[in-house]
Design an enzyme around this catalytic site. Structure first.
Site: not given
Length: 735
Positions: A357, A509, A581, A707
């Site tokens: 460990e 758009d 759109e 965009d």
């Protein structure tokens, strides 16, 4: 002093007798030597020689003097040297894959090759003609025979034999001697496969065994360390490993990161116990993060030694040291210490130091452990689970990419697929590996969901040991190589118009929000180029106001961009399909479509073109909810996710390109339109809901606009769809 001189005289006398015996034996004893267990060290010199200069000769015991090119044939070299130690391999390791008794029977050779070799006849040389070859042969043979007679090699052989016996019983043997009863299997060990009745090792367990064995052999055997490599290659079934790979096992530090509950400490117990009982005079150190972790290991090792050899040979100081005594009075020792008290290992002289460990030991303990790197005959083996919750419990990951390859990570997920597995809550492994997952490990989607219910990312941090996703960190989905190809490779569409489809797709758009600077208008004109998609025009601009003449201004920009594309490719397109759109404002979308229709026909008329000579202008029409009329706009709803997924697949496979003659009236004034688009594409990320596995895509990272990216993705999506006949239609139908 007299005893030392007597021992030296006896050794010299034995060597003289051995040399005389070698000179008297003949080639007729060679076949008899081969049949005695397949041990090539019993084969005398065969009276033959190779007609090659001495500098190009090599000696193979059991074969003779050959051309050194044979050393570079992995198959021949492995087979010839495996015969040197074939009789010393434990029966438990024989008959597995390529080794053991199969070698003596030549079962791995093609029958045609065996028959061809059997027909060969060699001319026997006169003994006087091959004196140099005979001397070279016995010189090499004596080296291997000295190795066989050495006490250190006997200890190594006994270690291998006893470990094979332990493996046969899955490390639960009450005795190291052969037993005729059924093997004892621990309840959780994997079931026997392929007809095997013995236990098996996980790959990382075999790697730890090889690291420990190779290093101890190099330390104890000294000058014979190179010769013993042949024996260990045979034992570990690695005949084709390169010398560089073998040297890797001799390095003085190595790190193993293994998921939870995979048998790390469980395997170290028999390995340490058997090493103490086999190698005389060695010293081993064992340290863990807390004392409570060292105590069970101490008790298990002590119980193993007492069960195998009785209590008389085992002496211990509770929780600190265990000593094992040998009949000649020598002792081997192991010292235990926790990271809270590493002073117990200071000043020690270890051959092996196991750090269990290791990710969780204290920093000052790491400094103490690092001091043993200065000891030439000490190897440090770090073994730990792969916690990645924070840097203090994952510092061993810093060794990744080191030139000496110290780090060995046991994982079910490769680095490339780790981000995808992190975001998919049902996945616990990737498809790159086919691992033998132990049957006592339960690791599936249900376990992952249950663990994450208690604490987020606990499965990836504590169980599998992967990299946990940071809060709000979405993953990019477009590859770097695809982006570079998109930026650099731009075919010329003006000279290759015959490769293009006759339809253009335009997606608009428009921006109709209050924040005029954050949200702009994106316009993309795309088409088909063979089976790929190509971008002809890109427009991205911000309006001062979104009222009044805004629809007309947007339409005018679309028309100017579209007419430039048509002018550069005269007669190449028969149809133009436009989608505006309408999610922000349906009224404005209808106004934009109407203005585009009017302006395009006005320009075509001003050029003297007939109504039927120009490309057919069609607009996407949809029926809004609660309406029975088709309007010329596009409503983006559930199409976004499939559109983005389609684009990502095509883009990463090189199916999206930009024209060399790309048109832009708004972007080109500032920068290259393709670079401008790629900047937005690099912001595209994928987010997966941890509960529903629903994917969402976004390009608005760090306040950047998306965009133009949305316009390109949707234009390509529409170009790939075969919609119903009324999807695209003229605003004014021609009767």
């Amino acid at each position: 002093m007299f005893g030392q001189q007597l021992a030296s005289d006896v050794q010299q006398y034995l060597e003289r007798l051995e040399k005389q015996r070698q000179l008297k034996v003949g080639a007729d004893e060679a076949s008899a030597g081969l049949t005695m267990g397949g041990d090539a060290l019993r084969v005398p010199f065969l009276d033959f020689a190779t007609a090659t200069p001495k500098r190009h000769q090599t000696v193979v015991p059991g074969v003779g003097t050959l051309h050194d090119c044979c050393e570079h044939s992995p198959l021949f070299s492995a087979v010839a040297r495996r015969l040197l130690f074939n009789s010393l391999v434990p029966a438990q390791l024989k008959g597995r894959d390529f080794g053991g008794d199969h070698t003596a029977k030549l079962e791995f050779l093609a029958p045609e090759l065996v028959r061809a070799v059997a027909r060969l006849r060699f001319k026997e040389c006169a003994p006087a003609d091959v004196v140099p070859q005979r001397n070279a042969y016995y010189s090499v043979l004596n080296t291997f025979q000295a190795l066989h007679r050495s006490e250190a090699f006997r200890q190594l052989v006994h270690f291998v034999r006893d470990f094979a016996q332990l493996l046969k019983t899955s490390f639960r043997a009450s005795s190291l001697t052969e037993t005729t009863g059924p093997p004892k299997k621990r309840a959780k060990v994997d079931v026997a496969t392929h007809g095997r009745t013995y236990g098996t090792l996980e790959l990382f367990q075999k790697m730890i065994l090889m690291h420990a064995t190779y290093f101890l052999a190099a330390v104890l055997l000294g000058d014979h360390a190179e010769q013993v490599n042949t024996f260990l290659r045979l034992v570990f079934e690695i005949p084709l490993f390169s010398d560089a790979a073998v040297r890797h096992f001799r390095q003085r530090a190595t790190v193993f990161l293994v998921p939870r509950r995979h048998g790390k400490t469980w395997f170290l117990v028999p390995l340490i116990a058997l090493s103490l009982a086999s190698f005389r005079g060695i010293k081993i150190g064992y340290t863990a993060h807390i004392r409570k972790a060292t105590e069970p290991v101490f008790e298990e090792i002590d119980a193993c030694l007492r069960g195998w050899f009785g209590s008389a040979r085992v002496d211990h100081v509770k929780g600190e040291t265990i000593s094992f005594s040998f009949p000649d009075g020598s002792r081997s020792t192991i010292v235990f210490a926790s990271s809270h008290n590493t002073n117990g290992i200071r000043g020690q002289d270890f051959n092996l130091l196991f750090v269990d460990e290791a990710n969780f030991i204290r920093p000052d303990a790491v400094q103490t452990i690092m001091g043993f790197l200065n000891q030439a005959n000490c190897k440090i083996i770090f073994v730990s689970s792969t916690n990645t919750g924070k840097a203090s419990t994952s510092f061993l990951y810093n060794l990744r990419g080191a030139a000496d390859e110290l780090l060995n990570v046991v994982t079910y997920i490769c680095d490339d697929h780790m981000p995808r597995v992190v975001t998919h809550t049902n996945a616990t492994a990737c498809s790159c590996y086919i691992l033998n997952k132990p049957v006592f490990i339960t690791m599936d989607g249900a376990v992952r969901r249950t663990a994450d219910l208690f604490l987020a990312d606990s499965f990836m941090q504590e169980i599998i040991g992967g990299q946990a996703r940071e809060t709000g960190d979405d993953r990019p989905v477009l590859t770097k190589s695809a982006g570079e190809r998109f930026l650099l490779y731009r075919p010329s569409t003006t000279t290759n118009s015959g490769l293009m489809a006759p339809d253009l797709y335009v997606y608009v758009d428009p921006a109709f929000t209050a924040n005029t600077r954050a949200s702009g208008t994106g316009v993309a004109v795309v088409g088909r180029y063979r089976d790929d998609y190509i971008i002809f025009a890109l427009e991205h601009f911000f309006l001062r106001a979104l009222t009044g003449s805004a629809p007309a201004d947007i339409a005018r920009c679309v028309v100017h961009s579209l007419t430039q594309v048509l002018a550069l490719h005269p007669g190449a397109f028969r149809g133009v399909r436009v989608a505006v759109e309408g999610n922000s404002s349906q009224d404005s979308a209808v106004a934009i479509a109407t203005h585009v229709h009017t302006e395009m026909h006005r320009l075509l008329a001003s050029e003297g073109a007939d109504a039927g000579s120009g490309p057919e202008l069609l607009f996407y029409h949809c029926e809004p909810p609660g309406s029975a009329v088709l309007y010329p706009f596009f409503l983006l709803n559930k199409q976004k996710t499939p559109a983005f997924e389609h684009f990502i697949k095509k883009f990463n496979s090189g199916g999206v390109m930009a024209s060399q003659e790309i048109v832009s009236a708004t972007v080109r004034l500032q920068t290259d339109p393709v670079e401008y688009l790629l900047e937005q594409l690099n912001n595209l990320t994928e987010t997966v809901s941890p509960n529903t596995d629903v994917r969402t895509y976004s390009g608005k990272r760090n306040g950047a606009s998306d965009d133009l990216m949305v316009a390109v993705i949707m234009a390509i999506y529409l170009a790939a769809q075969a919609g119903p006949p009324h999807t695209f239609a003229p605003i004014t139908r021609v009767s």
